[in-house]
Design an enzyme around this catalytic site. Structure first.
Site, mmCIF file in Angstrom:
data_model
loop_
_atom_site.group_PDB
_atom_site.id
_atom_site.type_symbol
_atom_site.label_atom_id
_atom_site.label_comp_id
_atom_site.label_asym_id
_atom_site.label_seq_id
_atom_site.Cartn_x
_atom_site.Cartn_y
_atom_site.Cartn_z
ATOM 1 N N ASP A 1 0.870 -1.157 0.000
ATOM 2 C CA ASP A 1 0.000 0.000 0.000
ATOM 3 C C ASP A 1 0.923 1.228 0.000
ATOM 4 O OD1 ASP A 1 -3.210 0.622 1.595
ATOM 5 O OD2 ASP A 1 -2.098 1.767 0.109
HETATM 6 C C1 GLC Z 1 -4.260 4.288 -0.250
HETATM 7 C C2 GLC Z 1 -5.186 3.149 0.090
HETATM 8 C C3 GLC Z 1 -5.227 2.081 -0.963
HETATM 9 C C4 GLC Z 1 -5.074 2.734 -2.325
HETATM 10 C C5 GLC Z 1 -3.667 3.272 -2.403
HETATM 11 C C6 GLC Z 1 -3.389 4.006 -3.728
HETATM 12 O O1 GLC Z 1 -3.563 4.718 0.880
HETATM 13 O O2 GLC Z 1 -5.010 2.515 1.343
HETATM 14 O O3 GLC Z 1 -6.478 1.398 -0.831
HETATM 15 O O4 GLC Z 1 -5.301 1.783 -3.347
HETATM 16 O O5 GLC Z 1 -3.367 4.133 -1.327
HETATM 17 O O6 GLC Z 1 -4.164 5.152 -3.801
#
Ligand code: GLC
Length: 750
Positions: free
Chosen positions: A295
């Site tokens: 993430d």
């Molecule tokens: C965010 C979220 C994740 C998302 C990623 C990219 O922090 O937790 O669900 O896909 O970053 O935006």
């Protein structure tokens, strides 16, 4: 001298031939007739460790053309692409931008490895569908799959190869802003929906209308303590296997290409560096063949967790645990080459990760047609088409939950003279959408006001009722009361803004604002029938308002076609069929409350009498509205529950039959739910577990027999090692229209 030149040229011939052959040789990895694995193997041999680390590096992109072309930061990213140090961008969208960046990767880097473009297409790309939590309330699996396929088609037409969806996290805590992204509190249903979303997004990945999906957030992100975003998680392996993992597994079994690490820890180790979750469960037990992406900065954030000492330690712990692509933290590109040079990470571990990413770049055809997704004409023709809007409206119709409808205040006749529509949100396009609006635009949206005007024209009289910040005043209230007093029915759009739904939107008070309750109390004095239209990305505490209104329509956050769908339901053009997939708590203090709870040693008797039971002294144990609950304009009656055997062996199927009658005046659709209970087992089991459902159409006065088949897998549970068990003993089967009002039968497994 002549002899020397002759001699030299004689010896030079073979080298010239070799060089000529070399330069005309089609490198195997560029040979579209070779197998993907052969192409991967050939490419891996040619890559430097820096280029391999580059494939594990995903950066936040943005724009690279126009004014952005001269931005130093953007130019630096493009230089990294030229050096083979970037494998993927997120947040680069549109045919123009993706083509510009792809050209640099393919035509200006040493090996020309194409980029993967990813984006959060959570519930639509340009045509925005209901939030996943609302969509799940439709229990219409084919529609849910279709919604995802439309989102994929629009995204793929805009140069995207990959979305970070579906979110498969089970959560029963409406304080957590991200409950909007999931499929509610139930494990079985969450698994069914997760698989449908993957199939809709990916298809067979053999055309330019489907994209890679992401199973996220692995794992147990939905169990954040107190519903507070990014908070600690501490659950047992018993809960991990029985409550949280099945939806991730179902999505992977449906063919999901990627899995995303979650931000939280499990058993004290951040998921990004958690060998048990990634290597032991995902890669070794489940044999996951796709690739893992972190993430946002979750690799480097292991430092904040207190698990990694620095970026190099974070990179080491991530890849050692089996994690692979680094979203935006840069620790992988900055440290992996050195870790390999020091012998701390083997090149085999690196190649195992890199080849998984290369596989999907070959699978998508990007080595052979790197620009096939970046087609401006197709983009324009696909986005927000009439057909896509029609599907979004259909999905929204089926997502609206009718929670209360006393005295049949709804549906509203087309011949009605005057409807008072009250509420700032009813006209606000901006508040219609949540954090994950992707490339949708509020301007494209149909507000509740628009939708009702389309349906009822001048019968609609609007007043604001409260302000954008949900405050109100006497002037606003008096104007609303005056409008209501001369109307035939009062619609009040209340709730919280869509802006308060999604990531980093935890609420300690998930409830209707006090000012809106004040407005409702004033309106109640008019004696008119009042319908509350509740807009929210989560179940709110509706206990106070339910005493003030005749009807409650849970409108969630419905996307581009919001207003038309609300009007379809209020007018009866669509008979509401949705059923909530998250319990509506009676009070904040009751959170988390969910239907599949355990019995405890002292369950409260149904007559709530006596002392020393598991209970509150100030509120009931039951939620205000239970999982699986939703009303219709007609009535459905359940009778004649039958099972084919009262004792079955593990190899038998249990056949369950029930009669469902539509005893009202409206045609409709009913979601027939089947639950079980394993009464006694070596690990305690919930008082109810959803194990099957059928959404059936029933015309007015029509009667149908619904048949279910239960197998041993439906009756089994996991031990803490993830081993499935079916144990002999007493079981119950329940069938009904929600998790509380059910018919039941007993049977035993021998
Ligand atoms: C965010 C979220 C994740 C998302 C990623 C990219 O922090 O937790 O669900 O896909 O970053 O935006």
């Amino acid at each position: 001298m002549k002899k020397l030149i002759l001699a030299l040229s004689f010896f030079a011939i073979p080298f010239l031939l070799f060089a000529q052959q070399k330069s005309t040789e089609v490198k195997l990895y560029k040979n579209k007739n070779a197998s993907i694995q052969d192409r991967i193997n050939d490419l891996l041999k040619r890559m430097t460790i820096e280029e391999k680390a580059g494939q594990l590096n995903q950066l936040n992109g943005g724009n690279f053309t126009g004014p952005a072309a001269n931005d130093a930061g953007q130019k630096a990213k493009m230089q990294m692409v030229r050096e083979g140090k970037v494998g993927s961008f997120l947040n680069v969208t549109g045919a123009i931008e993706t083509k510009a960046a792809q050209k640099v990767a393919v035509e200006e880097s040493r090996l020309g490895i194409p980029l993967l473009f990813a984006f959060d297409v959570i519930h639509g790309y340009k045509t925005i569908f209901p939030i996943p939590l609302a969509e799940a309330c439709s229990w219409d699996i084919p529609q849910i799959e279709k919604n995802s396929s439309i989102a994929a088609k629009e995204a793929a037409a805009a140069g995207l190869h990959w979305t970070f969806a579906p979110m498969c996290d089970i959560s029963n805590d409406p304080r957590w802003g991200r409950v909007m992204e999931g499929a509610g509190e139930d494990t079985y249903y969450g698994a069914v929906v997760a698989a449908a979303r993957v199939k809709g997004l990916q298809g067979n990945l053999n055309d330019d209308a489907h994209i890679l999906s992401t199973v996220k957030h692995f794992a147990v992100y939905g169990a954040v303590e107190a519903g507070r975003e990014y908070n600690n998680v501490d659950v047992s392996r018993f809960s991990l296997w029985n409550k949280y993992l099945p939806p991730y597994k179902a999505a992977i079994d449906a063919g999901a290409a990627t899995v995303m690490n979650s931000f939280n820890v499990f058993e004290g180790v951040p998921a990004s560096g958690n060998k048990y979750l990634v290597k032991d469960v995902l890669l070794n037990k489940w044999k996951f063949k796709g690739f893992v992406v972190s993430d946002w900065s979750s690799f480097s954030e292991m430092i904040n967790h207190g698990y990694a000492a620095n970026g190099k330690d974070a990179a080491y712990k991530a890849i050692s645990a089996g994690s692979m692509m680094d979203m935006e933290s840069k620790v992988m590109i900055e440290n992996l080459p050195q870790l390999v040079k020091e012998g701390k990470i083997s090149i085999q571990e690196v190649d195992n990760a890199v080849q998984r990413i290369l596989y999907y770049k070959f699978k998508l055809g990007l080595f052979d047609e790197p620009y096939k997704f970046s087609d401006e004409q197709r983009e324009a023709a696909t986005e927000l088409s009439k057909e896509n809007r029609a599907e979004a409206r259909k999905a929204a119709d089926a997502s609206i939950v009718l929670l209360k409808n006393d005295h049949h205040a709804l549906p509203i006749s087309s011949s009605i003279k005057k409807i008072a529509l009250i509420g700032y949100y009813a006209k606000s396009k901006e508040d219609l959408f949540d954090f994950w609006i992707a490339n949708g635009s509020a301007n494209d949206a149909i507000t509740i006001y628009d939708g009702l005007k389309n349906k009822y024209g001048n019968a609609i009289e609007y007043s604001q009722g409260y302000n954008a910040d949900a405050t109100t005043n006497d002037e606003l209230i008096n104007a609303a009361v005056q409008s209501a007093s001369s109307s035939d029915i009062v619609l009040v759009n209340i709730g919280i803004s869509g802006k308060m739904a999604g990531e980093d939107r935890a609420l300690a008070y998930p409830e209707i604002p006090e000012s809106q309750i004040q407005l409702l109390k004033a309106l109640q004095k008019t004696g008119k029938p009042i319908v509350a239209l509740v807009s929210s990305g989560r179940p709110l505490i509706l206990t106070k308002i339910q005493l003030l209104v005749s009807s409650i329509v849970q409108c969630w956050i419905l996307g581009t076609e919001t207003g038309n769908a609300v009007a379809d339901v209020l007018s009866g053009d669509y008979n509401p069929s949705a059923k909530t997939v998250m319990s509506f708590p009676y009070a904040i203090g009751q959170i988390p409350v969910y239907y599949n709870h355990f019995n405890t040693n002292r369950p409260l008797p149904t007559d709530n009498d006596g002392n020393w039971y598991s209970r509150y002294r100030d509120i009931p144990n039951a939620p205000l509205f239970p999982f699986g609950f939703g009303l219709s304009y007609t009535n459905y009656e359940y009778s004649n529950l039958q099972i084919n055997k009262t004792a079955i062996r593990s190899s038998d199927e249990l056949i369950v039959k029930v009669t469902v009658a539509n005893s009202g005046k409206f045609d409709g659709e009913e979601i027939v739910q089947l639950y079980i209970r394993d009464v006694t087992a070596s690990l305690i089991r919930p008082v109810k577990e959803l194990k099957s459902f059928q959404k059936i159409k029933l015309k007015a006065a029509e009667v149908k027999e619904v048949i279910f088949k239960l197998t041993s897998k439906d009756l089994s549970f996991y031990d803490s090692n993830g081993i499935l068990h079916l144990e002999p003993g007493a079981f119950k089967v329940f069938v009904g229209g929600n998790s509380e009002h059910v018919l039941e039968k007993d049977f035993i497994v021998q």
